[in-house]
Structure formats: C-alpha cells, structure tokens
Design an enzyme around this catalytic site. Structure first.
Site, PDB file in Angstrom:
ATOM      1  N   ASP A 145      24.297   5.802  74.430  1.00 27.19           N
ATOM      2  CA  ASP A 145      24.463   7.125  73.357  1.00 27.19           C
ATOM      3  C   ASP A 145      26.485   7.779  73.826  1.00 27.19           C
ATOM      4  O   ASP A 145      26.576   7.510  75.192  1.00 27.19           O
ATOM      5  CB  ASP A 145      23.339   8.001  73.574  1.00 27.19           C
ATOM      6  CG  ASP A 145      22.447   7.407  72.484  1.00 27.19           C
ATOM      7  OD1 ASP A 145      22.132   8.208  71.435  1.00 27.19           O
ATOM      8  OD2 ASP A 145      21.185   7.436  73.823  1.00 27.19           O
ATOM      9  N   ASP A 186      13.321   7.155  61.943  1.00 26.53           N
ATOM     10  CA  ASP A 186      13.493   8.022  62.228  1.00 26.53           C
ATOM     11  C   ASP A 186      12.378   8.466  62.396  1.00 26.53           C
ATOM     12  O   ASP A 186      12.142   9.213  60.822  1.00 26.53           O
ATOM     13  CB  ASP A 186      14.650   9.024  62.945  1.00 26.53           C
ATOM     14  CG  ASP A 186      15.253   8.304  63.972  1.00 26.53           C
ATOM     15  OD1 ASP A 186      15.655   7.711  64.155  1.00 26.53           O
ATOM     16  OD2 ASP A 186      16.133   9.689  63.670  1.00 26.53           O
TER      17      ASP A 186
END
Lengths: 206, 258
Positions: free
Chosen positions: B13, B132
């Site tokens: 990330d 997601d």
C-alpha cells in the site's frame, strides 16, 4: 504496442550497451540485433506494423542483413500466417502456421478446468538444443499471459513447449530468428538468462 | 505434472510514493521505500507484485508513476498497479511507467465501459478488475455478497458473482477479489465467495483480504479455487518470507514456482 520499456530495462540489466525503443528505420537498420515484442490485440498490432513499415524492415533485418531477432508474445504471433483473434487477422507469414484460441471451457487432460488467459508461471521444455536455452534447465518456469497460442505448420521449428490442456508452443526457432510465447523480460532470473543469451547470440543455431 | 503454478503476490500500500502499512524486515534500511521492499520480495521469489496507490489527491499520482518506473527498472516480474485508476489516460500513464497490469476498482462501477475500452485499447492481459465485497445476508440465510466502495463503507447493491461475470464479459483479464469483512482481520480469506466467483468465470481470480497464516494462503487455492493469493501484512512484518509460503503450499500438493 504496450509495454516495450520492460524489455528495454531487462536487456540493459543484462548488459546491452544501448537499447533503442521505437520504429525508426535507421535505428533498426543500425542495430546489431532486434527485438520484436508485443502485447495487446493482434488487429491493432498488425495495423501498426504495416502502417509503420515494420513488416518490410523485419524482412530486411531477418533475410537480408541476417541479424539475430527475438520476437516476444504477440510479436511471435504476428510472425505467423493468420490469427483467429479479433475475428481473424492476416499476419506476417514469416513462419507458416496459425494462431488459435485456447477455447471455451478449456480443460486439462484430467478434466480439470483451466482458466483463459493462460496467465502465470508455466514450465517450459526445450525441444531442441539452441544457444538461447544455454544455462536454462528443462521445466524452468517462465511467465506467460495469452489467450491465443501458436500452431506452426512445421514441428521442426518448435524450440520449446508448455502443457496447458494441450502441448503448446513456448518457443520457435528458425535460423537467425527466435520467438517466445512467454515474457522473458518478466520471468525473473530465467528470463534474464535467456535475454543475456540473446545478447551473446551470433544468429546461428549450432 | 508440470503445469501452471499458483501465484503468491505480495501487496504494497503506497501513499505519495511511500509504503504505509508497517513493514518490518531485518536488513531493510528504509521500511517505507517501495523500491527496496519490492526488490526484497523479488529476491524471495514473489510471482508478481501489486501496488495499491492510496494517495488521496490526483496530483500526487506522478509520484506513484515515478516509483513504478524505478521498480520496473530492476524487478523483472509482473507489476500490477491499482488505486485511483479512472481513465484510459491513467492506465496509459501506469503502463508507460512500467506496470504490466492495472487494477480498476470504483471506476468500473461508475463506468463499466472503461473496462471494455481499456481491454480493447491495451489488451485484456493488462486489465485487472478489483472487486471489494461484503456479505450482506444474515448468517442463517443463503450467502449473498455485494460490492462496496470507499474501503467497505459504501454499499452499491451490486451482487458480487453477477458482477464478476459481467466484468469478465467486458474484457477483464483477471479479477482481484477482496473481502472487506476479512481485510485486516487475519482470519483467512472469505472462501465461500472466492469459490463462487472462481467457479463462475473463466478468467483467473486473485484472492485477497484476511491472510494471517500460511494455511490461509493454501486454503485460498484448495478451498477457494483461487489462481493466485495476495497478502500484505504476513510478509511485511517479516513473519514469513515469500519463499517459506511457497514451500508450505508446495508441501500441500499445490503447484508452485520454487
């Protein structure tokens, strides 16, 4: 087409003195060796090859100047006679043969479902001795990503195979031309070894 | 039998060019430097690397492209970049920087044609659609999963399996499935929806969200049917190397690139 810079970076990493990316005729004619890469759809790819005159340049480089040439992925497919992709596209016919789809509901011999695209690291079995395989063990894994595969008319030009529900063509070799369906520039140390071999190659098959 | 290997994909990330979730490797000088971390994963035998750009502002994305460029110059395995990809231009920027694939998430929901346009323009092989999901059914009901945006906070009402089929039909080359219920919990992948989606589409599926042990990675493949497994924290904190994860999975009969 697509990501040409990774091939250039990988070649520089294994010691290429200078890598020129582009379709500038003089640069290609001046080069010691030529890489013919490609990703994306075959129709756009062939359209660009013809529009930019890369077909004639390739002919010059391969058959007149007889420089070592490495074709990668769609670059390899573009060398064949015809591809089924994008509704059917005539290709360069440098190597007689077809480019065909893996098929809907593709399966292994044992009936296991196989995803398409064939994406990831598969084992490659060299089927003939060639300078580009130097230092690469049988069944070394290379990175593939493709939904269409090459079926040459002549078995004699197959230099390596992979298994994916069929015996696929991983590499072709003919005189000063070597072509891979996998991406050596994305295949970690094995790929870098092959690229280094290409830099050292004089274009003969002995 | 020698055939296609299942893949392990460490995920970074990245915010404004720095890795933000904790990274704790012995021998790494700068735990925030994505180039150094990518290099480490590459040496450990990662099959691919995924970058999630969580930079808030669009202007700062140049930093990400620059980071991708630096990594692509020395890491010769496939790189996927996701986060904030909204247009063909965003995709082109990342591919030119050296990404091999881009992952489209929210933009695919607002504008599904982006997926088909991108696949037509750049080829399906470089278009990953990130999905997601959260379970929306009560525990005693038949499981139903829907898409969520904004880190799992915003419901869309879109059913996950149907969406996966639609994305594959539009030309996605691969799906990155993240369970927002499991993400960060270390409880393991949400295997029910992973299996449902891998069975429903012909394209490869990457399982993501919830890995806490090596067994979880193996379960993603054997139970979930995933073609690749993505994890962040178990690798970042130096609990396991990618090599150890691959050896563990290979011991359980999973084909791996060792």
């Amino acid at each position: 087409m697509g990501n040409l810079h990774s091939v250039a970076s990988a070649l520089e990493h294994v010691g290429a003195a200078e890598v020129v990316v582009g379709h500038e005729p003089q640069a290609i004619l001046d080069a010691d060796r030529v890489v013919f890469p490609g990703v994306g759809g075959i129709r756009d790819c062939m359209e660009a090859i013809r529009r930019l005159g890369c077909d004639q340049l390739l002919d010059q480089v391969l058959n007149v100047d007889r420089k070592p040439v490495l074709a990668i992925c769609v670059g390899m497919q573009a060398l064949m006679s015809h591809s089924e992709e994008n509704g059917g596209v005539a290709c360069l016919d440098v190597l007689p043969g077809q480019v065909t789809f893996f098929g809907e509901a593709h399966q292994s011999d044992g009936g296991e479902r196989l995803k398409v695209p064939h994406m990831g690291w598969n084992a490659v079995r060299p089927t003939k001795g060639h300078p580009l395989w130097h230092g690469i063990e049988p069944n070394t894994r290379f990175y593939f990503v493709h939904s269409y595969h090459v079926v040459p008319d002549s078995e004699a030009i197959v230099a390596g195979t992979f298994d994916y529900g069929l015996k696929g063509c991983a590499a072709l070799a003919q005189e000063n031309l070597f072509a891979t369906q996998f991406h050596p520039e994305k295949s970690h140390t094995a790929g870098l070894t092959l690229l280094k071999n290409f830099l050292d190659w004089d274009g003969t098959c002995s | 039998m020698m055939t296609l290997a299942k893949r392990i994909i460490p995920c970074l990330d990245v915010d404004q060019g720095r890795v933000v979730k904790g990274v704790n490797f012995v021998g790494i000088r700068d735990a925030g430097d994505p180039v150094e971390i990518a290099r480490r994963y590459n040496e450990e035998g990662a099959d691919e690397i995924t970058f999630l750009d969580i930079t808030a502002s669009h202007e700062q994305r140049d930093t990400t492209a620059h980071t991708v460029e630096q990594i692509a110059r020395e890491v010769f395995i496939p790189l996927t970049v996701g986060g904030g990809i909204r247009s063909l231009q965003d995709i082109r920027t990342m591919l030119n920087a050296g990404a091999d694939k881009v992952s489209i998430n929210t933009a695919a929901i607002h504008e599904p044609e982006l997926v088909s346009d991108a696949a037509a323009r750049f080829g399906s092989q470089c278009i990953v659609v990130a999905i997601d999901v959260k379970r929306v059914s009560a525990s005693h009901d038949a499981p139903r999963y829907e898409l969520f945006t904004h880190g799992g906070r915003k419901p869309t009402g879109i059913e996950a399996v149907e969406w996966a089929i639609k994305m594959a039909a539009l030309g996605a080359g691969e799906l990155l499935l993240t369970s927002m219920d499991r993400d960060g919990t270390r409880d393991g992948f949400e295997l029910v929806i992973t299996r449902a989606i891998t069975d429903a589409v012909d394209i490869p599926v990457i399982a993501s969200g919830g890995v806490g042990t090596l067994q979880h990675l193996a379960d993603g493949v054997t139970e979930g049917g995933a073609d690749a497994v993505l994890a962040a924290s178990i690798f970042h904190f130096g609990e396991y190397t990618v090599g150890e994860a691959k050896a563990f999975m290979a011991d359980r009969g999973i084909t791996m690139r060792l």
